[in-house]
Design a protein around this motif. Structure first.
Motif, PDB file in Angstrom:
ATOM      1  N   LEU A  51       0.836  -1.198   0.000  1.00  8.52           N
ATOM      2  CA  LEU A  51       0.000   0.000   0.000  1.00  8.52           C
ATOM      3  C   LEU A  51       0.870   1.247   0.000  1.00  8.52           C
ATOM      4  CD1 LEU A  51      -2.680  -1.096   2.603  1.00  8.52           C
ATOM      5  CD2 LEU A  51      -2.994  -0.878   0.133  1.00  8.52           C
ATOM      6  N   GLY A  52       0.508   2.214  -0.830  1.00 11.87           N
ATOM      7  CA  GLY A  52       1.271   3.458  -0.919  1.00 11.87           C
ATOM      8  C   GLY A  52       2.496   3.336  -1.798  1.00 11.87           C
ATOM      9  N   GLY A  53       2.845   2.115  -2.158  1.00 12.01           N
ATOM     10  CA  GLY A  53       4.021   1.888  -2.995  1.00 12.01           C
ATOM     11  C   GLY A  53       3.676   1.953  -4.472  1.00 12.01           C
ATOM     12  N   VAL A  54       4.690   2.082  -5.280  1.00 15.79           N
ATOM     13  CA  VAL A  54       4.536   2.103  -6.727  1.00 15.79           C
ATOM     14  C   VAL A  54       4.685   0.673  -7.231  1.00 15.79           C
ATOM     15  CG1 VAL A  54       5.513   3.010  -8.874  1.00 15.79           C
ATOM     16  CG2 VAL A  54       5.482   4.445  -6.830  1.00 15.79           C
ATOM     17  N   LEU A  55       3.875   0.305  -8.214  1.00 15.68           N
ATOM     18  CA  LEU A  55       3.967  -1.039  -8.786  1.00 15.68           C
ATOM     19  C   LEU A  55       5.330  -1.236  -9.433  1.00 15.68           C
ATOM     20  CD1 LEU A  55       0.461  -1.281 -10.483  1.00 15.68           C
ATOM     21  CD2 LEU A  55       1.182  -2.393  -8.371  1.00 15.68           C
ATOM     22  N   THR A  56       5.906  -2.405  -9.233  1.00 19.17           N
ATOM     23  CA  THR A  56       7.183  -2.716  -9.869  1.00 19.17           C
ATOM     24  C   THR A  56       6.941  -3.052 -11.333  1.00 19.17           C
ATOM     25  OG1 THR A  56       7.062  -5.086  -9.401  1.00 19.17           O
ATOM     26  CG2 THR A  56       8.056  -3.686  -7.692  1.00 19.17           C
ATOM     27  N   GLY A  57       7.995  -3.022 -12.137  1.00 16.67           N
ATOM     28  CA  GLY A  57       7.889  -3.367 -13.552  1.00 16.67           C
ATOM     29  C   GLY A  57       7.368  -4.775 -13.749  1.00 16.67           C
ATOM     30  N   GLU A  58       7.823  -5.707 -12.915  1.00 19.70           N
ATOM     31  CA  GLU A  58       7.373  -7.094 -13.008  1.00 19.70           C
ATOM     32  C   GLU A  58       5.888  -7.207 -12.683  1.00 19.70           C
ATOM     33  OE1 GLU A  58       8.213 -11.235 -10.665  1.00 19.70           O
ATOM     34  OE2 GLU A  58       9.925  -9.916 -11.021  1.00 19.70           O
ATOM     35  N   GLN A  59       5.431  -6.460 -11.657  1.00 20.87           N
ATOM     36  CA  GLN A  59       4.016  -6.482 -11.305  1.00 20.87           C
ATOM     37  C   GLN A  59       3.178  -5.896 -12.439  1.00 20.87           C
ATOM     38  OE1 GLN A  59       4.271  -4.293  -7.617  1.00 20.87           O
ATOM     39  NE2 GLN A  59       4.029  -6.140  -6.386  1.00 20.87           N
ATOM     40  N   GLU A  60       3.633  -4.795 -13.021  1.00 18.19           N
ATOM     41  CA  GLU A  60       2.886  -4.156 -14.105  1.00 18.19           C
ATOM     42  C   GLU A  60       2.729  -5.088 -15.303  1.00 18.19           C
ATOM     43  OE1 GLU A  60       4.851  -0.449 -14.911  1.00 18.19           O
ATOM     44  OE2 GLU A  60       3.600   0.629 -13.469  1.00 18.19           O
ATOM     45  N   GLN A  61       3.737  -5.900 -15.575  1.00 19.34           N
ATOM     46  CA  GLN A  61       3.656  -6.840 -16.703  1.00 19.34           C
ATOM     47  C   GLN A  61       2.612  -7.920 -16.468  1.00 19.34           C
ATOM     48  OE1 GLN A  61       7.614  -8.304 -17.288  1.00 19.34           O
ATOM     49  NE2 GLN A  61       8.335  -6.433 -18.286  1.00 19.34           N
ATOM     50  N   SER A  62       2.352  -8.236 -15.197  1.00 20.71           N
ATOM     51  CA  SER A  62       1.398  -9.295 -14.853  1.00 20.71           C
ATOM     52  C   SER A  62      -0.021  -8.776 -14.702  1.00 20.71           C
ATOM     53  CB  SER A  62       1.823  -9.961 -13.538  1.00 20.71           C
ATOM     54  OG  SER A  62       3.128 -10.464 -13.632  1.00 20.71           O
ATOM     55  N   LEU A  63      -0.224  -7.469 -14.819  1.00 17.31           N
ATOM     56  CA  LEU A  63      -1.529  -6.872 -14.600  1.00 17.31           C
ATOM     57  C   LEU A  63      -2.169  -6.422 -15.903  1.00 17.31           C
ATOM     58  CD1 LEU A  63      -0.609  -4.639 -11.518  1.00 17.31           C
ATOM     59  CD2 LEU A  63      -1.900  -6.770 -11.468  1.00 17.31           C
ATOM     60  N   ALA A  64      -3.488  -6.437 -15.914  1.00 10.38           N
ATOM     61  CA  ALA A  64      -4.256  -5.915 -17.048  1.00 10.38           C
ATOM     62  C   ALA A  64      -5.300  -4.959 -16.485  1.00 10.38           C
ATOM     63  CB  ALA A  64      -4.944  -7.050 -17.788  1.00 10.38           C
ATOM     64  N   TYR A  65      -5.741  -4.021 -17.306  1.00 12.31           N
ATOM     65  CA  TYR A  65      -6.793  -3.116 -16.853  1.00 12.31           C
ATOM     66  C   TYR A  65      -8.047  -3.920 -16.556  1.00 12.31           C
ATOM     67  CZ  TYR A  65      -3.815   0.623 -18.567  1.00 12.31           C
ATOM     68  OH  TYR A  65      -2.769   1.471 -18.769  1.00 12.31           O
ATOM     69  N   LEU A  66      -8.737  -3.577 -15.497  1.00 11.88           N
ATOM     70  CA  LEU A  66      -9.933  -4.295 -15.096  1.00 11.88           C
ATOM     71  C   LEU A  66     -11.024  -4.148 -16.153  1.00 11.88           C
ATOM     72  CD1 LEU A  66     -11.253  -5.938 -12.815  1.00 11.88           C
ATOM     73  CD2 LEU A  66     -12.079  -3.797 -11.875  1.00 11.88           C
ATOM     74  N   ASP A  67     -11.618  -5.254 -16.543  1.00  7.96           N
ATOM     75  CA  ASP A  67     -12.721  -5.285 -17.502  1.00  7.96           C
ATOM     76  C   ASP A  67     -12.408  -4.587 -18.815  1.00  7.96           C
ATOM     77  OD1 ASP A  67     -14.334  -6.704 -15.744  1.00  7.96           O
ATOM     78  OD2 ASP A  67     -15.101  -4.886 -14.811  1.00  7.96           O
ATOM     79  N   GLY A  68     -11.156  -4.552 -19.195  1.00  5.00           N
ATOM     80  CA  GLY A  68     -10.784  -3.960 -20.467  1.00  5.00           C
ATOM     81  C   GLY A  68     -11.127  -2.490 -20.607  1.00  5.00           C
ATOM     82  N   GLU A  69     -11.232  -1.790 -19.462  1.00  4.87           N
ATOM     83  CA  GLU A  69     -11.592  -0.372 -19.484  1.00  4.87           C
ATOM     84  C   GLU A  69     -10.485   0.502 -20.044  1.00  4.87           C
ATOM     85  OE1 GLU A  69     -12.714   0.900 -15.603  1.00  4.87           O
ATOM     86  OE2 GLU A  69     -14.258  -0.611 -15.391  1.00  4.87           O
ATOM     87  N   GLY A  70      -9.323  -0.042 -20.231  1.00  5.91           N
ATOM     88  CA  GLY A  70      -8.188   0.781 -20.635  1.00  5.91           C
ATOM     89  C   GLY A  70      -7.723   1.593 -19.438  1.00  5.91           C
ATOM     90  N   SER A  71      -7.053   2.646 -19.706  1.00  2.77           N
ATOM     91  CA  SER A  71      -6.492   3.426 -18.605  1.00  2.77           C
ATOM     92  C   SER A  71      -7.444   4.524 -18.128  1.00  2.77           C
ATOM     93  CB  SER A  71      -5.164   4.053 -19.036  1.00  2.77           C
ATOM     94  OG  SER A  71      -5.379   4.887 -20.159  1.00  2.77           O
ATOM     95  N   LYS A  72      -8.739   4.327 -18.371  1.00  2.00           N
ATOM     96  CA  LYS A  72      -9.737   5.312 -17.969  1.00  2.00           C
ATOM     97  C   LYS A  72      -9.876   5.306 -16.439  1.00  2.00           C
ATOM     98  CE  LYS A  72     -14.539   6.557 -18.605  1.00  2.00           C
ATOM     99  NZ  LYS A  72     -15.827   6.121 -19.101  1.00  2.00           N
ATOM    100  N   PRO A  73      -9.612   6.451 -15.783  1.00  2.00           N
ATOM    101  CA  PRO A  73      -9.715   6.502 -14.321  1.00  2.00           C
ATOM    102  C   PRO A  73     -11.169   6.512 -13.846  1.00  2.00           C
ATOM    103  CG  PRO A  73      -8.515   8.417 -15.194  1.00  2.00           C
ATOM    104  CD  PRO A  73      -9.077   7.662 -16.346  1.00  2.00           C
TER     105      PRO A  73
END
Length: 195
Positions: A51-73
């Protein structure tokens, strides 16, 4: 020689007493101790997410946007990612998750959502009681909902017989406070501009 010894005795006694008092004070001795809220604060997350930390490069590679929403906040300007695996995700302490979602604000982790099979609920509760001590709130006596709250981290555990999955939600209190203050300021500006 005796006089010299007596001069140093009070200093050493006082120093020794101060050290003993510090080691036995609740704030010092509880830091990170298993079975306490201090351990929840010290761990500050689960499954390699902090919590409060920035995602690591390895974590970002394993993640996808939820429900294909793209990077829409979302309404809070947060972006939610999902980590989905073909097999259950191994967590600490022998716990497994079916999938994990991570909600970020300004690239910092605000929430970690851990989804698990409902039949794992009591195992999850048992581990959390062992790690974080007795829950600080149980909103309803008739439902399996438990909360651990500290000044920096909140944890909600919920699993119902009618649901296929249970959920554990880790929340960063400082980032949530920042979002709430930001939203209150935006609302105030909106109200004053409409007058």
């Amino acid at each position: 020689m005796k006089a010299k010894f007596l001069c140093y005795l009070p200093y050493r006694v006082v120093t020794g007493l101060l050290i003993i008092m510090c080691l036995h004070s609740p704030g010092f001795s509880q830091a990170g101790k298993v079975g306490s809220l201090a351990y929840l604060k010290a761990r500050n997350g689960i499954g390699g997410f902090t919590l409060g930390g920035v995602l690591t490069g390895e974590q970002e590679q394993s993640l996808a946007y939820l429900d294909g929403e793209g990077s829409k906040p979302d309404a809070d300007s947060c972006i939610t990612y999902e980590y989905h695996s073909e097999k259950p995700i191994e967590l600490e302490g022998g716990l497994t998750a079916s999938h994990i979602c991570v909600r970020t604000y300004d690239h910092k982790v605000v929430n970690i959502y851990v989804f698990f099979n409902r039949d794992q609920g009591y195992k999850m509760l048992s581990k959390f009681l062992h790690w974080y001590g007795t829950f600080t709130a149980k909103p309803n006596d008739y439902q399996d909902v438990y909360m651990w709250e500290s000044r920096t981290v909140k944890l909600l555990l919920s699993f119902h017989p009618d649901d296929e999955q249970g959920i554990a939600v880790y929340t960063s209190v400082p980032l949530t406070n920042t979002l709430n203050a930001r939203n209150a300021k935006r609302l105030s500006q909106l109200l004053t501009s409409n007058q």
